[in-house]
Write a protein that holds these residues in place. Structure first.
Motif, PDB file in Angstrom:
ATOM      1  N   ARG A   1       0.477   4.460   3.406  1.00 36.61           N
ATOM      2  CA  ARG A   1       0.565   5.397   2.279  1.00 36.61           C
ATOM      3  C   ARG A   1       1.281   6.701   2.656  1.00 36.61           C
ATOM      4  O   ARG A   1       1.727   7.443   1.775  1.00 36.61           O
TER       5      ARG A   1
ATOM      6  N   HIS B   1       0.806  -1.227   0.000  1.00 43.14           N
ATOM      7  CA  HIS B   1       0.000   0.000   0.000  1.00 43.14           C
ATOM      8  C   HIS B   1       0.840   1.280   0.000  1.00 43.14           C
ATOM      9  O   HIS B   1       0.288   2.381   0.004  1.00 43.14           O
TER      10      HIS B   1
ATOM     11  N   ASP C   1       2.750   3.052  -2.004  1.00 38.04           N
ATOM     12  CA  ASP C   1       2.618   4.105  -3.006  1.00 38.04           C
ATOM     13  C   ASP C   1       1.826   3.601  -4.203  1.00 38.04           C
ATOM     14  O   ASP C   1       1.733   2.374  -4.427  1.00 38.04           O
TER      15      ASP C   1
ATOM     16  N   THR D   1      -2.742  11.034  -3.306  1.00 36.70           N
ATOM     17  CA  THR D   1      -1.399  11.548  -3.580  1.00 36.70           C
ATOM     18  C   THR D   1      -1.490  12.794  -4.457  1.00 36.70           C
ATOM     19  O   THR D   1      -0.760  13.772  -4.255  1.00 36.70           O
TER      20      THR D   1
END
Ligand code: COA
Length: 373
Positions: A335, A182, A184, A191
């Motif tokens: 993340r 998880h 990226d 993001t």
């Protein structure tokens, strides 16, 4: 009329050296390394180093990062107090969003935009995200907050702080793999939100707060929680197909399926499927995997839509004993590594992100005075 790309679908808006996705072949890489290779051979901490520095760490560099993450894991008494005083949220993501935003008020470098300070903030945010989530979970159950154990790795530490006891090796291993998977995913919605905020040269905490608000939605990080709620409602393997067929007949979306970028299997789902099966069998609860598999087969057979990252993580987290409404927060625990890597990259080559919209509303209206309308 301009060529409008609704939802920015298929629009390439920047270059990035962090992560690549081949949606046709189902290949995800971080800095050139295939996610399957990393899941098998690297720890989450190695992946964090890779995302931040562009290469895998040597042993001494990894040891240093581990020490730094452990040193930055504890949260202050003020933050614990804030967690205790905030009203019960309608969803825990509200609390996470609020507390991460509040962390900047206690960060002496919050407004320092030098690269060194931003890297230190990335470290603090990554170190503390899991501590905040675990502390929230324990406080709402009326339990004592558990401080991180510097001898445990990042993944095991989170489960330790959440559950009050260190996980066994197999669970710790799989959770570490889940964090890696998880960490990226290129210009996904959260993001992108972080990068939009960073592109105004706003600070790192603001960028991460934007990202958390974006991750919260059921079309993004909220999907795995919805998957588990669905499985809990279905309850038995033999009911799974009818249940999903009935949702499809009502034109409802099945959470955990479909993807904007992948037109084949999401490579993270390939690993998470194994994780769900292994952990379910081990916990004596194979039914969650059994139901999931039936649903997946049906979706592929009848809709040609594949499972995404959120589908099998749901049943895997469930048998690990993670409360269902915390799933999107667990996503953030991982993340944060990618968000901060992207914010650093944005600052390093900044250009304000500011797209256009084609105006389609009325024109040439006259403003009638208030009392004459
Ligand atoms: N269940 C049923 N049908 C689905 C579906 C799902 N989960 N995901 C996509 N579809 C169908 C849509 O109904 C649409 O069909 P149509 O063209 O006949 O109207 C088509 O596939 C395209 O879907 P769309 O929502 O327009 O694609 P998108 O790229 O905008 O959305 C998602 C991508 C991820 C938002 C979407 O697949 C979805 O909502 N999935 C469920 C939520 C989820 O699991 N999110 C986590 C993503 S990692």
């Amino acid at each position: 009329m301009a060529d409008v790309k609704v939802g920015l679908q298929d629009v390439v808006i920047a270059t990035s050296e962090i992560c690549s996705i081949d949606g046709q072949r189902g290949i995800l890489t971080y800095r050139g390394y295939n996610i399957h290779d990393l899941a098998e051979h690297a720890s989450f901490e190695e992946v964090v180093y890779l995302l931040w520095h562009g290469r895998l760490p040597k042993r001494a560099e990894l040891d240093e990062l581990r020490t730094q993450l452990a040193e930055n894991g504890p949260i202050s008494a003020e933050i614990v107090d804030l967690l205790k005083r905030l009203p019960p949220p309608q969803h825990p993501m509200e609390t996470l969003r609020t507390v991460v935003s509040a962390l900047s008020l206690y960060d002496p470098e919050a407004e320092d935009m030098s690269d060194e300070a931003n890297r230190r903030k990335a470290l603090r945010l990554t170190g503390q995200m899991g501590t905040v989530v675990a502390a929230f979970a324990r406080i709402r159950e009326g339990k004592e907050v558990v401080s991180p154990d510097p001898h445990l790795n990042h993944a095991a530490n989170f489960l330790y702080m959440l559950q009050g006891k260190a996980p066994d090796q197999e669970i710790a291993h799989w959770f570490d793999v889940a964090l890696t998977l998880h960490a990226d995913h290129s210009y996904n919605a959260s993001t992108f939100a972080a990068r939009v905020t960073a592109s105004t040269l706003s600070d790192m905490h603001s960028a991460v707060t934007s990202a958390i608000g974006t991750l919260k939605g059921p079309l993004h990080g909220g999907a795995n929680e919805q998957v588990m709620k669905m499985l809990l409602e279905i309850q038995t393997v033999d009911r799974a197909e009818d249940y999903v067929r009935s949702l499809l007949a009502q034109k409802k979306k099945i959470m955990g399926f479909g993807h904007r970028v992948y037109h084949t299997e999401d490579p993270r789902a390939t690993v998470l499927r194994k994780m769900s099966e292994a952990l379910g069998r081990r916990a004596g609860q194979p039914e969650w995997f059994g139901m999931s598999k039936k649903i997946e087969d049906l979706m592929i057979r009848e809709k040609k839509i594949n499972a995404n990252v959120d589908f099998y993580s749901a049943s895997a987290y469930y048998v690990m004993g993670i409360p269902v409404d915390l799933y999107p927060l667990v996503f953030a625990v991982s993340r944060i590594a990618g968000w901060t890597a992207h914010v650093l990259e944005q600052y390093a080559h900044n250009k304000l992100i500011r797209p256009l919209a084609e105006y389609t509303g009325p024109t040439n209206l006259k403003c009638v005075p208030l009392d004459e309308r």
